[in-house]
Motif scaffolding. Structure first.
Motif, PDB file in Angstrom:
ATOM      1  N   ARG A 362     -18.589 -14.379  36.088  1.00 30.73           N
ATOM      2  CA  ARG A 362     -19.475 -14.856  35.020  1.00 30.73           C
ATOM      3  C   ARG A 362     -20.860 -14.212  35.092  1.00 30.73           C
ATOM      4  O   ARG A 362     -21.639 -14.299  34.148  1.00 30.73           O
ATOM      5  N   PHE A 363     -21.169 -13.612  36.223  1.00 30.52           N
ATOM      6  CA  PHE A 363     -22.462 -12.939  36.365  1.00 30.52           C
ATOM      7  C   PHE A 363     -22.278 -11.435  36.540  1.00 30.52           C
ATOM      8  O   PHE A 363     -23.142 -10.755  37.076  1.00 30.52           O
ATOM      9  N   HIS A 364     -21.127 -10.950  36.053  1.00 31.46           N
ATOM     10  CA  HIS A 364     -20.826  -9.524  36.145  1.00 31.46           C
ATOM     11  C   HIS A 364     -21.310  -8.864  34.859  1.00 31.46           C
ATOM     12  O   HIS A 364     -20.685  -8.976  33.810  1.00 31.46           O
ATOM     13  N   SER A 365     -22.443  -8.203  34.925  1.00 28.89           N
ATOM     14  CA  SER A 365     -23.032  -7.603  33.730  1.00 28.89           C
ATOM     15  C   SER A 365     -22.274  -6.346  33.307  1.00 28.89           C
ATOM     16  O   SER A 365     -21.595  -5.707  34.110  1.00 28.89           O
ATOM     17  N   ARG A 366     -22.431  -6.002  32.051  1.00 30.54           N
ATOM     18  CA  ARG A 366     -21.746  -4.825  31.507  1.00 30.54           C
ATOM     19  C   ARG A 366     -22.465  -3.536  31.909  1.00 30.54           C
ATOM     20  O   ARG A 366     -23.678  -3.524  32.057  1.00 30.54           O
ATOM     21  N   ALA A 367     -21.692  -2.502  32.060  1.00 28.10           N
ATOM     22  CA  ALA A 367     -22.274  -1.187  32.373  1.00 28.10           C
ATOM     23  C   ALA A 367     -21.401  -0.108  31.739  1.00 28.10           C
ATOM     24  O   ALA A 367     -20.192  -0.280  31.587  1.00 28.10           O
ATOM     25  N   LYS A 368     -22.035   0.980  31.348  1.00 31.00           N
ATOM     26  CA  LYS A 368     -21.309   2.105  30.764  1.00 31.00           C
ATOM     27  C   LYS A 368     -21.158   3.209  31.808  1.00 31.00           C
ATOM     28  O   LYS A 368     -22.079   3.476  32.584  1.00 31.00           O
ATOM     29  N   THR A 369     -19.997   3.821  31.802  1.00 33.74           N
ATOM     30  CA  THR A 369     -19.798   4.969  32.686  1.00 33.74           C
ATOM     31  C   THR A 369     -20.755   6.088  32.282  1.00 33.74           C
ATOM     32  O   THR A 369     -20.837   6.426  31.092  1.00 33.74           O
ATOM     33  N   PRO A 370     -21.525   6.646  33.218  1.00 35.92           N
ATOM     34  CA  PRO A 370     -22.493   7.697  32.872  1.00 35.92           C
ATOM     35  C   PRO A 370     -21.844   8.854  32.114  1.00 35.92           C
ATOM     36  O   PRO A 370     -20.712   9.251  32.403  1.00 35.92           O
ATOM     37  N   ARG A 371     -22.584   9.360  31.156  1.00 38.39           N
ATOM     38  CA  ARG A 371     -22.053  10.455  30.327  1.00 38.39           C
ATOM     39  C   ARG A 371     -22.096  11.781  31.089  1.00 38.39           C
ATOM     40  O   ARG A 371     -22.907  11.973  32.001  1.00 38.39           O
ATOM     41  N   LEU A 372     -21.233  12.673  30.683  1.00 35.62           N
ATOM     42  CA  LEU A 372     -21.193  14.005  31.295  1.00 35.62           C
ATOM     43  C   LEU A 372     -22.349  14.832  30.756  1.00 35.62           C
ATOM     44  O   LEU A 372     -22.631  14.827  29.556  1.00 35.62           O
ATOM     45  N   ILE A 373     -23.031  15.549  31.639  1.00 37.73           N
ATOM     46  CA  ILE A 373     -24.202  16.324  31.216  1.00 37.73           C
ATOM     47  C   ILE A 373     -23.977  17.832  31.298  1.00 37.73           C
ATOM     48  O   ILE A 373     -24.798  18.620  30.821  1.00 37.73           O
ATOM     49  N   THR A 374     -22.876  18.225  31.900  1.00 36.94           N
ATOM     50  CA  THR A 374     -22.608  19.663  32.029  1.00 36.94           C
ATOM     51  C   THR A 374     -21.108  19.881  32.212  1.00 36.94           C
ATOM     52  O   THR A 374     -20.361  18.920  32.422  1.00 36.94           O
ATOM     53  N   LYS A 375     -20.690  21.082  32.132  1.00 35.01           N
ATOM     54  CA  LYS A 375     -19.287  21.412  32.347  1.00 35.01           C
ATOM     55  C   LYS A 375     -19.124  22.113  33.688  1.00 35.01           C
ATOM     56  O   LYS A 375     -19.845  23.053  33.997  1.00 35.01           O
TER      57      LYS A 375
END
Length: 662
Positions: A362-375
C-alpha cells in the motif's frame, strides 16, 4: 482555618496540570470516585473542606483556581441520565470557613452536565458508554461552543432544533412513527438487504486491490439478494453465497475470500452478531472482508433508539460504528489486527506474512523504468534478456537475489551475474534515474515500518521474502531500517515541521493553514508529508475515490475530497468529504450530492504536477480567469450558484474548457 497565600498558590498549578477531571479556565471538576486518583496535595486540600462542613452524596467536586473555594455539586442521576441536572451546590470557602448552599431542585431551568467521561477515570464502569455518547454528539454538532447548551432549557431547545431525542445513552431521531416510548418491535432483518445494480463497495475494493487471482474462490456470508455472488462469478471466479432469509438452503462453504458485507450492523442481538463474525472467519482460507455502517447523521430518516443501535422506519436494525470502534470490535472478537481499506471496511488476513505483504504494497509508489538515452550494440543484442532485470529493479529498487528473476539462468549464462548484466543497462540509461528509484523504494519501506508501529511493528520473520531482501539490500539490516523509521516518526507529530514542508512545496495549492493536492501528487511529496497522510489512511482508510487531499498544519488533520468529474469539468463539484483528526482519529463525513449549492474547485492546475495529462489545459483556463478577474473574490465564487451568477453578470460561459462570451 485560614489558608496562607503560599498554600493556595501550590493548589492552583496542581489543578491546572491534573490529568484527571474536566479543566475549565478557573476550575477543575472531578467526579467523587476519582478523588483518590488526584495528587496527594489536592486530596488533603479537599479533606480540609470536609472538616468545615459534613457533606454526603455529592457527585462532582469543583476546585476553584481563582479563589480558595471547593464546591460540592449534586447530580443524583449522574449514571442514568445522559445529561443530569444539578439539584444542589455547597460552596466551602477554605479561607473564611463560610459555607453557602444553592438549591436547584425545584428550578425549571437548572444547569446540566455534558461530556460526563471527562469527570471520571478510565476504569469507571460506564466510561465507554459516556465517551461513546459524547463522540456521537460531536459528530452531530450538538456540543458546538457557538450555541449555549449549559442549562436544561438551552439544551432541549438545541435538541428540538436538531430533531433528536435520547433513549438511555443513545441518540435517536424524534420519530413521529412511534409516539409511545414503551413498545415491542419485531425486527425484520431481511428488509435491510439492498438490491444493487453494481458491485458493493467491499467487493469492488477487493477487486481493485487485486486480492483475486485466477484460482481465487469467493463466498458471501449474508449475501442478501446475491448481487455480489453473481457479479464475482461473471468476472470469472468461483463464487457462492448464503443468507438466512433469501437463500437459507445454500451450504456455508470455505473459500479463499469471504465477504461479511454490512451484516454485523443489522443484527440487533449482540451474541448473534459475534457469532456471525466468528462463523465467517472460520470459513476464510485467505482474506475476510468485514464491513459495517459507520456513524452518520441519520436524523432525517425516521429512526428510534434500540439496544446499542437504532430502529429504522422499515423495522430494520442499524448499529452505527465509529471507524476505530469497528476495528476494535473485529480485532477483539477474532484476536487479529485488521487493516482498514475504506470507511467502515476492513480486511483480515489468515496468514500474517500475507498481511504484512499487503501493508507494504500500500506504500509502494509508482516508478517508470528509465528511458534509453543512447544506442549500444551489446544492449540491443541482449535487450530481451535485460528487460526483465530492468523491470525488477524498477519494481524493487535493487538487483534480484538468487531465485527472484524468472530468466535468471539465461541471464547468468550470458553475463555471469546480475551486477555484470546491469552494467550494460547503465551504458544506455542515466545512473541517477536508477538511484532515484532506489531512494523512492527506501522511502516506501520507511513509511511501511513507521505506520506498522501504530499497531505492532512486525518481527523480521513475519515479513515476506521479498520485503526481507528489500530491507537487507537497501538498509543493510532490519534494525538499521527501524532506527531510521523511528527518527522520521518522531518528527511527524511536530506541526511546525509539517507547516514548513507544506509551505515550501512547489506542488499543490497553498491555503491559509493547509496544502491542497491532487492524489497523483502524493507520491512526489516529501517523505514526512507522505507519512503525515499515511497516519490517516493507515488507521482509518481513505475516502473511496477521493482525488484531492488537504494537509492541515494548524491542527493535525487530513481531509479527503471527491470530485467525480475532476478531469472533465473545468470547475468540478464536490461530491463528498472526509476529515480525519489525527490526534484522536475522529472521522467527519459530509455528503454534498443532494446539495443545491455545493462547493466547486478552482485553480486545478495548481493541484497537479506539470506531467499530468491535462496540466496545460488546466493552466490555460486558470490564467484566463485570473486575467479577467473572475477569481479575485474567492468567497463569491467558491460555490456553484455564486460562480454561475458571477459568470452571468460578466456575460461569460464555459464551453468545456473554453471561456467565451455569452
Amino acid at each position: 482555618m485560614f489558608l496562607t497565600t503560599d498554600y493556595f498558590s501550590e493548589i492552583v498549578p496542581c489543578c491546572k496540570k491534573s490529568p484527571i477531571g474536566k479543566q475549565l479556565p478557573t476550575a477543575l471538576y472531578v467526579h467523587i470516585s476519582a478523588i483518590d486518583s488526584l495528587e496527594i496535595i489536592l486530596q488533603e486540600y479537599e479533606k480540609k473542606a470536609r472538616l468545615t462542613e459534613k457533606i454526603e452524596g455529592a457527585t462532582i467536586i469543583k476546585f476553584a483556581t481563582d479563589r480558595p473555594t471547593i464546591s460540592y455539586l449534586f447530580y443524583p442521576d449522574f449514571d442514568s441520565d445522559p445529561h443530569p441536572a444539578l439539584t444542589l451546590s455547597i460552596v466551602v470557602n477554605l479561607d473564611t470557613e463560610k459555607v453557602s448552599y444553592w438549591n436547584y431542585k425545584n428550578q425549571k431551568n437548572p444547569p446540566i452536565l455534558h461530556r460526563k467521561e471527562s469527570f471520571i477515570t478510565l476504569d469507571y464502569p460506564q466510561y465507554e458508554t459516556f465517551s461513546h455518547l459524547t463522540n456521537m454528539e460531536e459528530e452531530l454538532d450538538l456540543l458546538s461552543l457557538n450555541v449555549p447548551i449549559g442549562t436544561k432549557e438551552q439544551w432541549e431547545k438545541r435538541l428540538n432544533r436538531k430533531r433528536i431525542i435520547f433513549e438511555g445513552h443513545y441518540l435517536a431521531c424524534d420519530c413521529p412513527l412511534f409516539p409511545q416510548k414503551t413498545f415491542t418491535i419485531q425486527i425484520e432483518r431481511h428488509k435491510a438487504a439492498i438490491v444493487r445494480n453494481a458491485f458493493s463497495r467491499p467487493a469492488r475494493l477487493a477487486l481493485d486491490l487485486l486480492l483475486f487471482d485466477e484460482e481465487t474462490t469467493f463466498f458471501d456470508y449474508g449475501c442478501g439478494y446475491g448481487g455480489d455472488v453473481e457479479r464475482i462469478a461473471a468476472a470469472g471466479y468461483k463464487s457462492q453465497g448464503w443468507d438466512p432469509y433469501y437463500c437459507p438452503d445454500n451450504h456455508k462453504r470455505i473459500a479463499d475470500i469471504v465477504n461479511l458485507g454490512y451484516v454485523i450492523n443489522v443484527v440487533e442481538d449482540i451474541n448473534e452478531r459475534r457469532e456471525a463474525l466468528l462463523n465467517a472467519w472460520q470459513l476464510t482460507n485467505k482474506v475476510l472482508i468485514v464491513s459495517a455502517q459507520v456513524l452518520i447523521d441519520d436524523r432525517d430518516r425516521g429512526v428510534i433508539a434500540y439496544g446499542d443501535g437504532i430502529i429504522t422506519s422499515r423495522n430494520t436494525f442499524q448499529k452505527y460504528y465509529e471507524q476505530e470502534e469497528l476495528k476494535f470490535y473485529i480485532d477483539q472478537v477474532l484476536e487479529v489486527d485488521s487493516i482498514p481499506i475504506g470507511l467502515g471496511i476492513y480486511l483480515v488476513f489468515r496468514d500474517e506474512m500475507e498481511a504484512q505483504k499487503f501493508r507494504a504494497s500500500r506504500f509502494h509508489s509508482r516508478a517508470k523504468t528509465p528511458r534509453l538515452i543512447t544506442k549500444v550494440r551489446r544492449f540491443e543484442d541482449y535487450e530481451h534478456l535485460l528487460q526483465p532485470l530492468m523491470e525488477f529493479y524498477t519494481e524493487r529498487g535493487r538487483l534480484p537475489a538468487k531465485g527472484e528473476l524468472r530468466n535468471e539462468v539465461q541471464l547468468k549464462e550470458e553475463f555471469r551475474s546480475f551486477r555484470q548484466a546491469f552494467k550494460v543497462v547503465l551504458q544506455v540509461t542515466y545512473e541517477d534515474d536508477w538511484d532515484m528509484i532506489t531512494e523512492k523504494r527506501r522511502q516506501d519501506l520507511l513509511l511501511y515500518l513507521d505506520l506498522s508501529q501504530f499497531d505492532r511493528r512486525p518481527k523480521m520473520r513475519e515479513l515476506s521474502p521479498e520485503v526481507k531482501q528489500d530491507i537487507k539490500s537497501l538498509f543493510g539490516s532490519y534494525n538499521s531500517a527501524c532506527v531510521m523509521a523511528d527518527a522520521m516518526l518522531y518528527q511527524v507529530g511536530n506541526l511546525e515541521i509539517i507547516a514548513q514542508l507544506c509551505q515550501k512545496q512547489t506542488l499543490g495549492r497553498k491555503l491559509k493553514n493547509s496544502l491542497l493536492i491532487h492524489i497523483s501528487v502524493l507520491e512526489k511529496l516529501e517523505p514526512l508529508l507522505r507519512l503525515y497522510e499515511g497516519c490517516a489512511s493507515h488507521t482509518v482508510g481513505r475516502l473511496e475515490e477521493a482525488n484531492v487531499i488537504q494537509f492541515s498544519w494548524r491542527i493535525p488533520k487530513i481531509t479527503y475530497l471527491y470530485y467525480p468529474d475532476f478531469d472533465d469539468n473545468p470547475h468540478p463539484i464536490l461530491h463528498s468529504r472526509m476529515q480525519i483528526q489525527l490526534n484522536n482519529l475522529r472521522v467527519n463525513h459530509s455528503d454534498y450530492e443532494e446539495e443545491e449549492n455545493p462547493p466547486i474547485l478552482h485553480y486545478k492546475d495548481s493541484l497537479v504536477s506539470p506531467d499530468y495529462p491535462l496540466y496545460e489545459t488546466f493552466k490555460e483556463l486558470t490564467e484566463k480567469e485570473q486575467e479577467l478577474g473572475l477569481l479575485d473574490d474567492y468567497h463569491q465564487v467558491n460555490r456553484l450558484q455564486g460562480w454561475l451568477k458571477f459568470l452571468q453578470e460578466n456575460n461569460l460561459k464555459l464551453d468545456g474548457y473554453d471561456l467565451i462570451e455569452d
